[in-house]
Design a protein around this motif. Structure first.
Motif, mmCIF file in Angstrom:
data_model
loop_
_atom_site.group_PDB
_atom_site.id
_atom_site.type_symbol
_atom_site.label_atom_id
_atom_site.label_comp_id
_atom_site.label_asym_id
_atom_site.label_seq_id
_atom_site.Cartn_x
_atom_site.Cartn_y
_atom_site.Cartn_z
ATOM 1 N N SER A 198 -3.300 7.410 12.790
ATOM 2 C CA SER A 198 -2.304 8.026 11.926
ATOM 3 C C SER A 198 -2.595 7.721 10.468
ATOM 4 O O SER A 198 -2.992 6.623 10.115
ATOM 5 N N ASN A 199 -2.454 8.718 9.627
ATOM 6 C CA ASN A 199 -2.425 8.508 8.185
ATOM 7 C C ASN A 199 -1.377 9.446 7.614
ATOM 8 O O ASN A 199 -0.675 10.121 8.373
ATOM 9 N N ASP A 204 -2.316 -12.726 14.326
ATOM 10 C CA ASP A 204 -2.798 -11.464 13.772
ATOM 11 C C ASP A 204 -3.490 -10.597 14.814
ATOM 12 O O ASP A 204 -4.596 -10.110 14.617
ATOM 13 N N ASN A 251 -3.086 2.083 7.489
ATOM 14 C CA ASN A 251 -1.643 1.835 7.627
ATOM 15 C C ASN A 251 -1.252 1.317 9.000
ATOM 16 O O ASN A 251 -0.128 0.894 9.200
ATOM 17 N N GLU A 252 -2.199 1.356 9.949
ATOM 18 C CA GLU A 252 -1.874 0.848 11.281
ATOM 19 C C GLU A 252 -2.159 -0.639 11.410
ATOM 20 O O GLU A 252 -1.887 -1.241 12.436
ATOM 21 N N PHE A 306 -8.362 0.021 -4.278
ATOM 22 C CA PHE A 306 -9.447 0.729 -3.602
ATOM 23 C C PHE A 306 -10.280 1.552 -4.571
ATOM 24 O O PHE A 306 -11.473 1.774 -4.339
ATOM 25 N N ASP A 349 -11.920 4.629 14.243
ATOM 26 C CA ASP A 349 -11.304 5.902 13.828
ATOM 27 C C ASP A 349 -9.829 5.725 13.463
ATOM 28 O O ASP A 349 -9.080 6.694 13.402
ATOM 29 N N ARG A 350 -9.423 4.487 13.200
ATOM 30 C CA ARG A 350 -8.038 4.243 12.812
ATOM 31 C C ARG A 350 -7.896 4.244 11.288
ATOM 32 O O ARG A 350 -8.878 4.119 10.561
ATOM 33 N N TYR A 351 -6.638 4.323 10.824
ATOM 34 C CA TYR A 351 -6.393 4.309 9.383
ATOM 35 C C TYR A 351 -5.736 2.989 8.983
ATOM 36 O O TYR A 351 -5.072 2.355 9.798
ATOM 37 N N LEU A 375 -11.356 0.179 16.414
ATOM 38 C CA LEU A 375 -10.612 0.497 15.190
ATOM 39 C C LEU A 375 -11.322 1.540 14.329
ATOM 40 O O LEU A 375 -10.767 2.004 13.343
ATOM 41 N N SER A 398 -2.365 -4.821 10.031
ATOM 42 C CA SER A 398 -1.623 -5.840 9.293
ATOM 43 C C SER A 398 -2.397 -6.228 8.035
ATOM 44 O O SER A 398 -3.560 -5.855 7.872
ATOM 45 N N LEU A 435 -7.581 -0.701 0.413
ATOM 46 C CA LEU A 435 -8.238 0.297 1.261
ATOM 47 C C LEU A 435 -7.622 1.660 1.001
ATOM 48 O O LEU A 435 -6.404 1.781 0.910
ATOM 49 N N ASP A 436 -8.466 2.680 0.901
ATOM 50 C CA ASP A 436 -7.962 4.038 0.708
ATOM 51 C C ASP A 436 -7.220 4.465 1.978
ATOM 52 O O ASP A 436 -7.809 4.519 3.052
ATOM 53 N N PRO A 437 -5.891 4.763 1.848
ATOM 54 C CA PRO A 437 -5.112 5.078 3.050
ATOM 55 C C PRO A 437 -5.586 6.334 3.784
ATOM 56 O O PRO A 437 -5.235 6.532 4.935
ATOM 57 N N LEU A 438 -6.377 7.171 3.117
ATOM 58 C CA LEU A 438 -6.815 8.410 3.771
ATOM 59 C C LEU A 438 -8.214 8.295 4.366
ATOM 60 O O LEU A 438 -8.729 9.252 4.937
ATOM 61 N N TYR A 439 -8.856 7.141 4.196
ATOM 62 C CA TYR A 439 -10.164 6.923 4.809
ATOM 63 C C TYR A 439 -9.964 6.141 6.098
ATOM 64 O O TYR A 439 -9.282 5.119 6.088
ATOM 65 N N GLN A 460 -5.633 -8.059 8.802
ATOM 66 C CA GLN A 460 -6.668 -7.173 9.341
ATOM 67 C C GLN A 460 -7.269 -6.300 8.251
ATOM 68 O O GLN A 460 -8.466 -6.039 8.236
#
Lengths: 571, 317
Positions: free
Chosen positions: B34-35, B25, A457-458, B207, A453-455, A451, A460, A409-413, A463
């Protein structure tokens, strides 16, 4: 916390005297900006001389922290906050610095997890073995040490030890490197050997050979072994005593077989139920409960097999040009004359060890690489003959899910844009419709819609894989290419994702190409199995046939290497 | 029922209430999304150095945009009768040899320094990003060609190149823009190299492969996935590079081959004051302080950004 102390082992015929290692109410924490985060909350365990004990747990359960605390190898921020680690009567928790150097390596050997990064690439093997021998006072520099180093490598099971000494780590395979590390770990005849996931980076057949060898070596010298592993089957097969850890605590410990056959703690029960190497039936769709494992529905699989194939691969071959330096290159056949077809709504597993070419097949089918020869037909169209708009249409029918949950997954999307990306790329729906579809997909993969609007890195690993599956499903494809999609996950999470995949398959009539190195998982999800070796398919049949009556020697070897297969659960 | 079988005496089971089971999980997220960039922003706002350097950077920008807010004096109205006079009312930093007000000259010189800094940085960043991105992402012969061109430019120190270029340019043709071009044209390879390296490691991510399997075009993947994930170190070296450009301008002006006579600049003031270092050292020291403070604030800002954008550095603290 005296209740958590495991009593010494009566009735096993061992030395009932003092335990070799006696950990009492150990607390370990990591210092962070926000204070001390506890990693171990009162762990107590004993290891008798010569005994093999395995700590089992999922990632984050504290099993590695426990091992590292014993030999004072906690990372900089880790601290033993209270408790005692008695080794041969000496409290290791209160020992540090120079005094510890005498114990580490000398009395307690250590085999690290990753053989690839634990040998220094700029020194030859001989130097690194000799260094350990000298540091532990086992040999003096000079001729003596060379002879000892050769013995160490020979004991580790490496042929041509004299020549091997002069070689560098990159000239060794993963299995050979792990042999060297085991040799180094055992070189000073320690009383205790700690092996932290010693074989999780290796292929199963290599794993088996190495663990057999390790067992012989430690058995001969009477060395006690502490295994750290995530694999319940492996732990039960290799250790007399199991210690199950969960959230920094020991939830259950005792004789291996008894724990497997008669687990008491609900967490252990969960683990036993989820361990793929111990289960035996394909997960059935439309049943979210794991109990479905026990229901045998032979007709369902049979009826699915008769459907028309969605993917047909014929004589697929891929030759790479490998640079051998000096402007020369050598052809390397990664995929060699591979043919198979997958009927609609079924799962075909492509199994092979690392380097067998299975992932290359995935890339060829997805047209991320172009084939040297042969054809891939998807929905009646040869993918090598389409381009432009037709190719785009073809891509809608077929989506991949990759292995690494942290890279897919792109960490900035944010999650919403990640899942919506396929829809945007293919110009499906209005913004509002896309939003609705994203919510629907999140629901389908059993994740909360909050979820959106979450990124990544938050989340597991499990998930993230759900998100990757949701993204793959966004365009309502018929085919999912699952390239080691569950290999990086903890068993419980893995079981959950496998159940989800099965559920989605029966709900949406999906066809799966399931690429994996793990035969144990195959039995849970696949209708058909093709076993790959060195670019070729060596055996292809229905899952039951492959498991019950394998024809090829290689398949038999693979099956026998699944840890814990011989254990009768009796539940 | 096997669960009724007697347990062996060594079989220990922890009470359930000690470690209550959590759903497998379970989703646990923090209060705010956060990013990398959101975290970096939050992290920066906790650091005093961010405010210190930020205030100075802001001050430099405001002074450059509106010098008249800070002084009513005309820096060009010089009278030899005031030559080398010390501070007096309304003239806190005294006069230069030519009898110009030191304070006013520093205030008006800010714009020159900042303009050169910004133009050079823009130039370096644009060229660096285009070349670095193309060679890193497309690889093969494009990379071979672009990287060798970069190597050629990299081999020549940009200050030396700028000196050579400026001494060729006719005196009348010299301007802030020409000077910036002369500095920037040889300064981009380091940006390109850093970005290329980042892109090489990002472009093999799963990705990126997922996006390709979706049918997203290469250029779009580069633009939407690869670049945003590779740009963080470029932001850092750009900020520090801006400080470097300001220094380069001062250096060239000091050498007398930078700007036309009518443009005020700290470097030029320092150069003109060096003859009077013994009897009136302050005329040299004040513009030097201005130069140092401006340069230092951009470097500190770069340091703050670097720490904030590197999650590993954040974890170490």
């Amino acid at each position: 916390m005296t209740a958590t102390t495991v009593a010494t082992t009566p009735g096993t015929g061992r030395d009932k005297g003092t335990p070799l290692l006696d950990i009492r109410d150990l607390h370990v924490g990591f210092v962070t900006q926000n204070g001390i985060v506890p990693a171990l909350n009162g762990v107590s365990l004993t290891i008798m001389p010569g005994e093999t004990v395995a700590i089992v747990g999922e990632s984050g359960s504290g099993k590695s922290t426990a091992a590292h605390a014993i030999i004072d190898l906690l990372p900089g921020t880790g601290k033993v906050t209270s408790g005692r680690i008695l080794f041969d009567g000496q409290d290791l928790a209160a020992t540090s610095g120079k005094a510890f150097d005498k114990i580490r390596g000398n009395l307690i050997g250590f085999v690290p997890q990753d053989p690839m990064s634990n040998l220094n690439p700029v020194w030859n093997i001989g130097f690194q073995v000799e260094e350990t021998l000298v540091a532990n006072g086992r040999a003096k520099r000079g001729k003596d040490v060379k002879a000892k180093a050769i013995t160490v490598l020979k004991e580790a099971g490496l042929a041509d030890a004299e020549i091997r000494l002069k070689q560098y780590p990159h000239q060794f395979s993963g299995g050979m490197k792990q042999r060297v590390l085991i040799g180094i770990g055992l070189s000073s005849r320690p009383k205790l050997l700690i092996a932290d996931e010693p074989t999780s980076a290796l292929d199963v057949t290599v794993q088996r050979v190495i663990l057999d060898h390790l067992a012989t070596l430690t058995g001969d010298s009477g060395t006690a072994v502490l295994f750290i592993t995530h694999d319940l089957g492996l732990a039960a097969e290799r250790a007399e005593k199991l210690v199950v850890m969960y959230k920094g605590k020991i939830v259950e410990s005792g004789p291996s077989l008894e724990i497997l056959q008669n687990p008491q703690h609900p967490y252990t029960k969960r683990l036993v139920a989820a361990a793929p190497s111990l289960a035996s039936r394909r997960i059935q769709g439309s049943h979210r409960e794991r109990a479905a494992l026990d229901q045998v529905v032979p007709d369902a699989a049979a009826s699915r097999v008769t459907a028309a194939p969605v993917i047909t691969v014929e004589k697929l071959t891929k030759v790479f040009q490998i640079n051998t330096g000096k402007l020369r290159s050598q052809p390397f056949t990664a995929v060699d004359d591979v043919s198979f077809s997958i009927p609609k709504g079924t799962t075909m597993a492509l199994v092979g060890e690392s380097g067998s070419g299975k992932s290359t097949v995935a890339k060829l089918i997805l047209k991320l690489e172009s084939a040297t020869s042969g054809s891939v037909t998807v929905g009646g169209k040869d993918i090598n003959k389409v381009s432009g708009r037709e190719l785009l249409a073809l891509r809608r029918q077929m989506q991949p899910v990759f292995q690494d949950p942290f890279g897919s997954l792109d960490p900035l999307y944010n999650i919403g844009s990640t899942i919506a990306e396929p829809l945007v790329t293919h110009r499906v729906g209005s913004k509002k419709e896309r939003h609705a579809r994203v919510l629907e997909l999140l629901d389908q993969v059993a994740l909360p819609t909050t979820l959106i609007d979450r990124y990544p890195n938050e989340l597991s690993g499990g998930q993230r894989q759900r998100i990757a599956i949701a993204r793959a499903l966004a365009l309502k494809p018929e085919i999912l290419i699952l390239d080691e999609a569950v290999s990086a996950l903890d068993v419980l999470v893995q079981a959950q994702i496998l159940a989800l995949l099965t559920e989605l398959q029966s709900e949406l009539d999906l066809t799966y190409l399931f690429i994996t190195h793990d035969l144990a998982v195959v039995r849970l999800v696949a209708d058909h199995v093709s076993v790959m070796r060195q670019g070729r398919i060596v055996e292809a049949s229905s899952t039951d046939e492959v498991f019950d009556s394998p024809r090829e020697e290689y398949t038999k070897e693979l099956l026998a290497a699944i840890p814990g297969t011989g254990i009768q659960l009796g539940v | 029922m096997p669960s009724n079988a007697p347990l062996s005496p060594t079989h220990f089971v922890a009470p359930l209430d000690e470690t209550p089971l959590v759903a497998v999980d379970k989703v646990q997220v923090a209060a705010k999304p956060s990013n990398l960039y959101l975290d970096a922003w939050r992290d920066m706002r906790r650091r005093p150095l961010f405010y210190v350097s930020g205030v100075i950077v802001l001050l430099v920008i405001v002074v450059a945009l509106f010098p008249t807010l800070f002084t009513q004096l005309d820096p060009r109205a010089c009278a030899l009768s005031f030559s080398n006079q010390g501070p007096s009312a309304g003239h806190p930093l005294g006069y230069t040899k030519q009898g110009c007000d030191v304070y006013a000259r520093i205030i008006f010189g800010t714009r020159t320094s900042l303009s050169v800094g910004i133009i050079v940085t823009l130039l370096v960043t644009v060229i660096g990003i285009i070349i670095g991105a193309l060679s890193g992402y497309y690889g093969r012969w494009i990379d071979a060609v672009l990287s060798r061109i970069g190597d050629i430019f990299f081999a020549i120190p940009y200050i030396l190149a700028a000196i050579v270029i400026m001494s060729v340019v006719a005196r009348e043709a010299r301007s802030i823009l020409v000077l910036s071009l002369a500095i920037g044209i040889f300064a981009w390879p380091s940006t390109a190299r850093v970005l290329r390296g980042q892109i090489l490691s990002v472009k093999n991510s799963d990705f990126v492969m997922s996006a390709a399997a979706l049918g997203v075009s290469h250029f779009r993947i580069l633009l939407r996935h690869v670049l945003p994930n590779s740009i963080a170190p470029v932001i850092v070296i750009t900020t520090i590079g801006l400080a470097g450009a300001i220094v380069a301008e001062a250096t060239l002006s000091f050498l007398g081959i930078g700007l036309p006579p009518d443009v005020m600049s700290w470097g030029k003031d320092i150069s003109q004051a060096q003859g009077d270092l013994r009897n009136n050292p302050m005329t040299l020291i004040y513009p030097s302080i201005a130069l140092s403070v401006a340069v230092l604030s951009f470097i500190l800002m770069g340091e703050v950004l670097r720490d904030a954008l590197d999650p590993k550095a954040r974890a170490r603290r």
